[in-house]
Design an enzyme around this catalytic site. Structure first.
Site, short mmCIF file in Angstrom:
data_model
loop_
_atom_site.label_atom_id
_atom_site.label_comp_id
_atom_site.label_asym_id
_atom_site.label_seq_id
_atom_site.Cartn_x
_atom_site.Cartn_y
_atom_site.Cartn_z
N ASN A 57 0.89 -0.87 0.11
CA ASN A 57 0.07 0.30 -0.10
C ASN A 57 0.95 1.02 -0.13
OD1 ASN A 57 -2.44 1.02 0.26
ND2 ASN A 57 -1.95 1.89 2.35
N VAL A 93 -3.99 2.58 8.69
CA VAL A 93 -4.26 1.93 7.74
C VAL A 93 -2.76 0.35 8.35
CG1 VAL A 93 -2.30 3.02 7.44
CG2 VAL A 93 -3.11 1.53 5.50
N GLY A 311 -9.85 7.06 4.08
CA GLY A 311 -8.92 7.24 3.23
C GLY A 311 -7.68 6.20 3.92
N GLU A 312 -6.01 6.68 3.50
CA GLU A 312 -5.06 6.28 3.35
C GLU A 312 -4.67 4.77 2.88
OE1 GLU A 312 -4.97 5.74 7.94
OE2 GLU A 312 -5.58 7.30 8.26
N GLY A 313 -6.28 4.08 2.12
CA GLY A 313 -6.09 2.99 1.75
C GLY A 313 -6.33 1.42 2.42
#
Length: 346
Positions: A57, A93, A311-313
């Site tokens: 990621n 994440v 978010g952040e993956g």
């Protein structure tokens, strides 16, 4: 901007993939979206026995000039503060990456802060924050090209480390504003349907955000092309993600798409190279206003719907086990022939 060679996935193998999936010991279609996912990964990798190796990621981080207009619930300094949180392993994440054995690459593309050299932070700062696109373009053409190249470089890095599956995340206060503008310009969906609460705006805050972004559109001085829209209203972290996605597709990697912001990065990339979406698997439908609409525009079928908007993956990583299940299905389930089970459908 560099040129990419991104071809549609070769469909010659499609019938053989479908035949293999349909002849596994199950009713045809009974594993639903897992079957479609296995088929897509097989097309990307051009094999009847796909595999996923060393998932990574990539988090691109940068600040946005438009934050000065009060369009975000979060304070501008949060971007820089979250850099330290990522490095310490304390962000959402990080937790999901540990759970699902993802590597993380954290890249400073334009955070409005000075960092000492730190293990775990890749310094590719273009400058401290984009310009305020209420009054001028967020970045120059040269800065746009540089952001694309940052994305290419980091994807090359993870590919060289043996990864064939990658997700992208972002950190940048006010980047839902940029995403909303990309979305309305590139899809034609009204701005009012593209603007949401972001990190937690009230109803009044969303109305203010909409009014600011409407003024940004009225003040836009570009040529209206997809590339110019992407440059004028984008963030360094978002354009880097576009570059990374385009390079990942060029390399034939599987791309797991995260939430609202990353889906709009796919949208921007697709406007430049339409075949990009052949390589994209959509992790989830998020809770941000507009995400479902942009997914529908892309004819995307996300794997999860958990009401996420971090978010952040994070959503992409949460979805990864379903990709593993899809690949295990096509590789490990017995066929009717090998299991000596009577096939009961045509």
């Amino acid at each position: 901007m560099r040129s990419f060679v991104i071809n549609e996935t070769d469909k010659a193998i499609s019938e053989a993939l479908i035949d293999k999936i349909n002849n596994l010991t199950k009713p045809k279609g009974s594993l639903g979206l897992l079957e479609k996912t296995a088929h897509q990964i097989g097309l990307i990798q051009q094999t009847l026995s796909p595999e996923l190796r060393k998932p990574q990621n990539i988090i691109f981080a940068a600040d946005h000039g438009i934050v000065k207009e009060g369009v975000s619930f979060s304070a501008p300094e949060v971007t820089a503060q979250m850099i330290f949180n990522f490095i310490k392993g304390g962000a959402g994440v990080n937790m999901f990456a540990r759970q699902h054995h993802f590597g993380i690459k954290l890249v400073d593309c334009g955070v409005n802060a000075d960092f000492e050299p730190m293990e775990g932070l890749i310094d590719r700062k273009i400058r401290k924050s984009t310009s305020n696109y209420l009054y001028e373009a967020a970045m120059t053409p040269e800065e746009f090209d540089r952001a694309i190249e940052i994305g290419v470089e980091i994807v090359d890095m993870v590919h060289d480390e043996g990864s064939n599956v990658v997700s992208f995340g972002e950190m940048g206060i006010a980047n839902t504003s940029s995403s909303s503008l990309w979305m309305t310009y590139l899809t034609g969906i009204p701005l009012s349907d593209c603007v949401g609460a972001g990190s937690g705006l009230s109803k009044e805050g969303v109305e203010h955000k909409y009014n600011v972004l409407k003024r940004c559109m009225e003040n836009y001085k570009g040529d209206g092309t997809s590339k110019d829209i992407t440059r004028y209203f984008g963030g360094f972290e978002m354009v880097a993600a576009v570059g990374g996605m385009l390079r990942a597709a060029e390399l034939g990697m599987v791309i797991i798409v995260d939430g609202f912001i990353m889906t709009n990065c796919v949208l921007a990339g697709k406007m430049l190279y339409p075949a990009l979406t052949d390589y994209c698997i959509y992790g989830h439908q998020g809770d941000e206003c507009g995400h479902k609409l942009v997914l529908d525009f892309l004819h995307a079928q996300p794997l999860l719907n958990l009401g996420l908007r971090l978010g952040e993956g994070t959503g992409a990583i949460c979805a990864y086990p379903l990709l593993v299940s899809a690949v295990n299905m096509i590789n490990e389930m017995a066929s009717f022939k090998t299991a000596s089970v009577t096939k009961y459908f045509k």
